[in-house]
Write a protein that holds these residues in place. Structure first.
Motif, PDB file in Angstrom:
ATOM      1  N   ALA A 264       0.830  -1.208   0.000  1.00  0.00           N
ATOM      2  CA  ALA A 264       0.000   0.000   0.000  1.00  0.00           C
ATOM      3  C   ALA A 264       0.861   1.253   0.000  1.00  0.00           C
ATOM      4  N   SER A 265       1.972   1.208   0.749  1.00  0.00           N
ATOM      5  CA  SER A 265       2.867   2.374   0.791  1.00  0.00           C
ATOM      6  C   SER A 265       3.482   2.640  -0.576  1.00  0.00           C
ATOM      7  N   VAL A 266       3.916   1.584  -1.252  1.00  0.00           N
ATOM      8  CA  VAL A 266       4.499   1.747  -2.588  1.00  0.00           C
ATOM      9  C   VAL A 266       3.475   2.326  -3.550  1.00  0.00           C
ATOM     10  N   SER A 267       2.239   1.845  -3.443  1.00  0.00           N
ATOM     11  CA  SER A 267       1.188   2.351  -4.323  1.00  0.00           C
ATOM     12  C   SER A 267       0.940   3.842  -4.094  1.00  0.00           C
ATOM     13  N   LEU A 268       0.851   4.253  -2.839  1.00  0.00           N
ATOM     14  CA  LEU A 268       0.620   5.665  -2.529  1.00  0.00           C
ATOM     15  C   LEU A 268       1.794   6.528  -2.970  1.00  0.00           C
TER      16      LEU A 268
ATOM     17  N   ILE B 295       4.524  10.372  -6.720  1.00  0.00           N
ATOM     18  CA  ILE B 295       5.519  10.693  -7.743  1.00  0.00           C
ATOM     19  C   ILE B 295       4.841  11.191  -9.009  1.00  0.00           C
ATOM     20  N   ASP B 296       3.749  10.543  -9.357  1.00  0.00           N
ATOM     21  CA  ASP B 296       3.030  10.971 -10.556  1.00  0.00           C
ATOM     22  C   ASP B 296       2.501  12.393 -10.402  1.00  0.00           C
ATOM     23  N   SER B 297       2.038  12.727  -9.187  1.00  0.00           N
ATOM     24  CA  SER B 297       1.502  14.075  -8.940  1.00  0.00           C
ATOM     25  C   SER B 297       2.609  15.121  -8.902  1.00  0.00           C
ATOM     26  N   ALA B 298       3.818  14.704  -8.471  1.00  0.00           N
ATOM     27  CA  ALA B 298       4.920  15.661  -8.333  1.00  0.00           C
ATOM     28  C   ALA B 298       5.925  15.519  -9.472  1.00  0.00           C
ATOM     29  N   ALA B 299       5.457  15.145 -10.637  1.00  0.00           N
ATOM     30  CA  ALA B 299       6.359  14.912 -11.771  1.00  0.00           C
ATOM     31  C   ALA B 299       7.167  16.151 -12.148  1.00  0.00           C
TER      32      ALA B 299
ATOM     33  N   GLN C 180      11.038  16.538  -4.984  1.00  0.00           N
ATOM     34  CA  GLN C 180      10.018  15.687  -4.367  1.00  0.00           C
ATOM     35  C   GLN C 180      10.031  14.278  -4.958  1.00  0.00           C
ATOM     36  N   VAL C 181      10.284  14.196  -6.254  1.00  0.00           N
ATOM     37  CA  VAL C 181      10.355  12.868  -6.892  1.00  0.00           C
ATOM     38  C   VAL C 181      11.464  12.044  -6.255  1.00  0.00           C
ATOM     39  N   ARG C 182      12.649  12.682  -6.009  1.00  0.00           N
ATOM     40  CA  ARG C 182      13.744  11.956  -5.387  1.00  0.00           C
ATOM     41  C   ARG C 182      13.378  11.498  -3.971  1.00  0.00           C
ATOM     42  N   VAL C 183      12.676  12.361  -3.233  1.00  0.00           N
ATOM     43  CA  VAL C 183      12.263  11.984  -1.868  1.00  0.00           C
ATOM     44  C   VAL C 183      11.327  10.781  -1.907  1.00  0.00           C
ATOM     45  N   PHE C 184      10.312  10.859  -2.784  1.00  0.00           N
ATOM     46  CA  PHE C 184       9.358   9.751  -2.885  1.00  0.00           C
ATOM     47  C   PHE C 184      10.020   8.473  -3.399  1.00  0.00           C
ATOM     48  N   ALA C 185      10.960   8.626  -4.349  1.00  0.00           N
ATOM     49  CA  ALA C 185      11.656   7.455  -4.884  1.00  0.00           C
ATOM     50  C   ALA C 185      12.482   6.768  -3.794  1.00  0.00           C
ATOM     51  N   THR C 186      13.111   7.573  -2.928  1.00  0.00           N
ATOM     52  CA  THR C 186      13.883   7.009  -1.813  1.00  0.00           C
ATOM     53  C   THR C 186      12.979   6.232  -0.881  1.00  0.00           C
ATOM     54  N   ARG C 187      11.811   6.762  -0.593  1.00  0.00           N
ATOM     55  CA  ARG C 187      10.873   6.062   0.287  1.00  0.00           C
ATOM     56  C   ARG C 187      10.348   4.778  -0.364  1.00  0.00           C
ATOM     57  N   ILE C 188      10.143   4.828  -1.681  1.00  0.00           N
ATOM     58  CA  ILE C 188       9.713   3.615  -2.377  1.00  0.00           C
ATOM     59  C   ILE C 188      10.785   2.531  -2.271  1.00  0.00           C
ATOM     60  N   MET C 189      12.042   2.909  -2.434  1.00  0.00           N
ATOM     61  CA  MET C 189      13.115   1.933  -2.317  1.00  0.00           C
ATOM     62  C   MET C 189      13.176   1.342  -0.912  1.00  0.00           C
ATOM     63  N   ALA C 190      12.922   2.198   0.098  1.00  0.00           N
ATOM     64  CA  ALA C 190      12.922   1.695   1.475  1.00  0.00           C
ATOM     65  C   ALA C 190      11.792   0.688   1.696  1.00  0.00           C
ATOM     66  N   GLU C 191      10.607   0.981   1.170  1.00  0.00           N
ATOM     67  CA  GLU C 191       9.481   0.054   1.312  1.00  0.00           C
ATOM     68  C   GLU C 191       9.720  -1.231   0.522  1.00  0.00           C
ATOM     69  N   ALA C 192      10.330  -1.076  -0.664  1.00  0.00           N
ATOM     70  CA  ALA C 192      10.641  -2.266  -1.461  1.00  0.00           C
ATOM     71  C   ALA C 192      11.659  -3.148  -0.741  1.00  0.00           C
ATOM     72  N   ASP C 193      12.637  -2.511  -0.086  1.00  0.00           N
ATOM     73  CA  ASP C 193      13.624  -3.273   0.680  1.00  0.00           C
ATOM     74  C   ASP C 193      12.961  -3.987   1.850  1.00  0.00           C
ATOM     75  N   ARG C 194      12.037  -3.293   2.511  1.00  0.00           N
ATOM     76  CA  ARG C 194      11.311  -3.921   3.622  1.00  0.00           C
ATOM     77  C   ARG C 194      10.491  -5.110   3.123  1.00  0.00           C
ATOM     78  N   LEU C 195       9.847  -4.950   1.979  1.00  0.00           N
ATOM     79  CA  LEU C 195       9.064  -6.031   1.403  1.00  0.00           C
ATOM     80  C   LEU C 195       9.956  -7.210   1.032  1.00  0.00           C
ATOM     81  N   SER C 196      11.141  -6.904   0.492  1.00  0.00           N
ATOM     82  CA  SER C 196      12.076  -7.962   0.120  1.00  0.00           C
ATOM     83  C   SER C 196      12.549  -8.731   1.352  1.00  0.00           C
ATOM     84  N   ARG C 197      12.872  -8.004   2.427  1.00  0.00           N
ATOM     85  CA  ARG C 197      13.308  -8.669   3.655  1.00  0.00           C
ATOM     86  C   ARG C 197      12.190  -9.538   4.228  1.00  0.00           C
TER      87      ARG C 197
END
Length: 422
Positions: free
Chosen positions: A166-170, A175-179, A184-201
């Motif tokens: 859900a976090s990745v989706s939001l 990111i789409d809204s802040a294109a 802001q895109v870099r901030v959101f992308a960093t958070r997506i990577m963190a959530e993806a890493d959490r999901l992977s773990r």
């Protein structure tokens, strides 16, 4: 009537009378045998032998409700020969079956002897002959617990996977809204990577736990050097310790060997280190010590963290259980680490012990069966395999680091003894 015909007639009458007498005697014998069986207090031949071979609690009751014979397991439910059933629900089940003549099965919760915790049982009563009733009690408490754990695991897994997804989706929508805003895109992308890493773990640990809980044996069983397991675990969590301001220290005996899967043991010890670091305050120490105690090797990880309450200590090895849910989520914990430690240790024929005091810290100790160090040739071959699994560069780097600081001894924690700063 001529003499021959008279003789034949007399013979026929005699045969009929003889056959009738035989039938009458046979019927009388059977009636007498049935009467003896109905009034005899003894159990028919063979029933006691059948009960003796049963694993479930079982007993034979006579028409008055007295227990005439039992299996060995019946004593767990206070069922003994010459007594009546103490449990009212079991007595009612037996009475109902004797009245209807039809076998019945009921699921009940009854106390097992002096145990205060009621047991869930499946009780089946059947009529045996004209005066006896067979009662079989099967304890299904453990099966119910496993079913409940399986249901909880599915529900918890779904919940835990839902959160990062859900976090990745939001964040993707953000990111789409802040294109038009690269920052802001870099901030959101960093958070997506963190959530993806959490999901992977999370998915990785679920797979690890599933493998450990499977019936199959460990993938690679061979002599394992505990020194290399400890070194690899310390190196794998050095960055986490530096970021948290926690000093890792190693102490205890050297040269211990066990038989098992090196990668599984590294993951288990690593989970203990990760938890100790996550729950320790900045500026504190986490110690990892090894002790050879006869035929047992103890690997103890001690922290100076928040500790664990007595109530939580009963559940910390359950899947997805977190003693401090908010802190665990903040540090990226999955709630599966200690469960993996428990099952990994058990698959190696060992056990995990916990000491903890709130506000003082905790010590987790893995106790594993020790083996003698392999011979020189075998030891080199085994060490070479370990380096390939754990990582040759990692082990060499740790060994150089440990050798360089071998003179820098300190007291890491309660179970680690004097050791080296990692």
């Amino acid at each position: 009537m001529p003499s021959p015909q008279l003789a034949l007639f007399a013979l026929a009458v005699g045969a009929i009378i003889g056959a009738g007498t035989v039938l009458l005697v046979t019927w009388a014998y059977r009636v007498r045998l049935q009467a003896i069986q109905e009034t005899s207090p003894s159990v028919p031949t063979g029933i006691s032998e059948v009960l003796a071979g049963m694993d479930d609690a079982a007993c034979i009751l006579d028409a008055s409700g007295l227990v005439a014979a039992t299996s060995a397991s019946a004593a767990r439910f206070d069922i003994r020969t010459g007594t009546v059933l103490e449990n009212g629900e079991l007595r009612a089940l037996v009475r109902g079956v004797r009245s209807s003549g039809v076998s019945e099965t009921e699921t009940l919760r009854i106390s097992a002897g002096s145990t205060l915790d009621p047991r869930l049982v499946s009780a089946r009563a059947s009529v045996v002959g004209t005066r006896l009733t067979l009662l079989i009690i099967r304890d299904v408490t453990e099966r119910e617990r496993l079913d409940r754990m399986r249901t909880d695991f599915v529900a918890n897994t779904g919940h835990e996977l839902k959160t990062p997804v859900a976090s990745v989706s939001l964040l993707a929508e953000a990111i789409d809204s802040a294109a038009d805003d690269p920052a802001q895109v870099r901030v959101f992308a960093t958070r997506i990577m963190a959530e993806a890493d959490r999901l992977s773990r999370l998915t990785g640990r679920i797979m690890s736990l599933s493998r450990l809980q499977a019936d199959e044996s460990l993938a690679q069983v061979e002599p394992v050097s505990i020194d290399e397991v400890v070194l690899a675990s310390i190196e794998a969590h050095a960055v986490q310790a530096d970021s948290a301001g926690v000093e890792l220290m190693r102490g205890g005996d050297r040269g211990a060997w066990v038989r098992g899967d090196a990668q599984v043991l590294v993951e288990a010890v690593g989970n203990l280190l990760a938890n100790a670091i996550a729950y320790s305050p900045r500026g504190s120490h986490v110690g990892i010590g090894v002790k050879i105690d006869g035929d047992v090797v103890e690997i103890a990880v001690t922290d100076q963290g928040i500790g664990i309450s007595e109530d939580d200590r009963e559940r910390i090895f359950e899947r997805f259980y977190r003693a401090d849910d908010a802190r665990s989520r903040r540090t990226g914990g999955t709630g599966l680490g200690l469960s993996i430690v428990k099952h990994a240790t058990q698959r190696h024929g060992g056990e995990v012990r916990v000491w903890s005091r709130p506000g003082k810290g905790s010590t987790f100790t893995m106790r594993l069966p020790r083996i003698d160090a392999p011979g020189l040739a075998e030891g080199k071959k085994s060490r070479k395999k370990h380096r390939k699994k754990i990582g040759r560069k990692t082990v060499e780097k740790i060994e150089k680091k440990a050798t360089g600081r071998r003179g820098h001894d300190s007291a890491p924690a309660a179970a680690a003894g004097e050791g080296d700063s990692a």
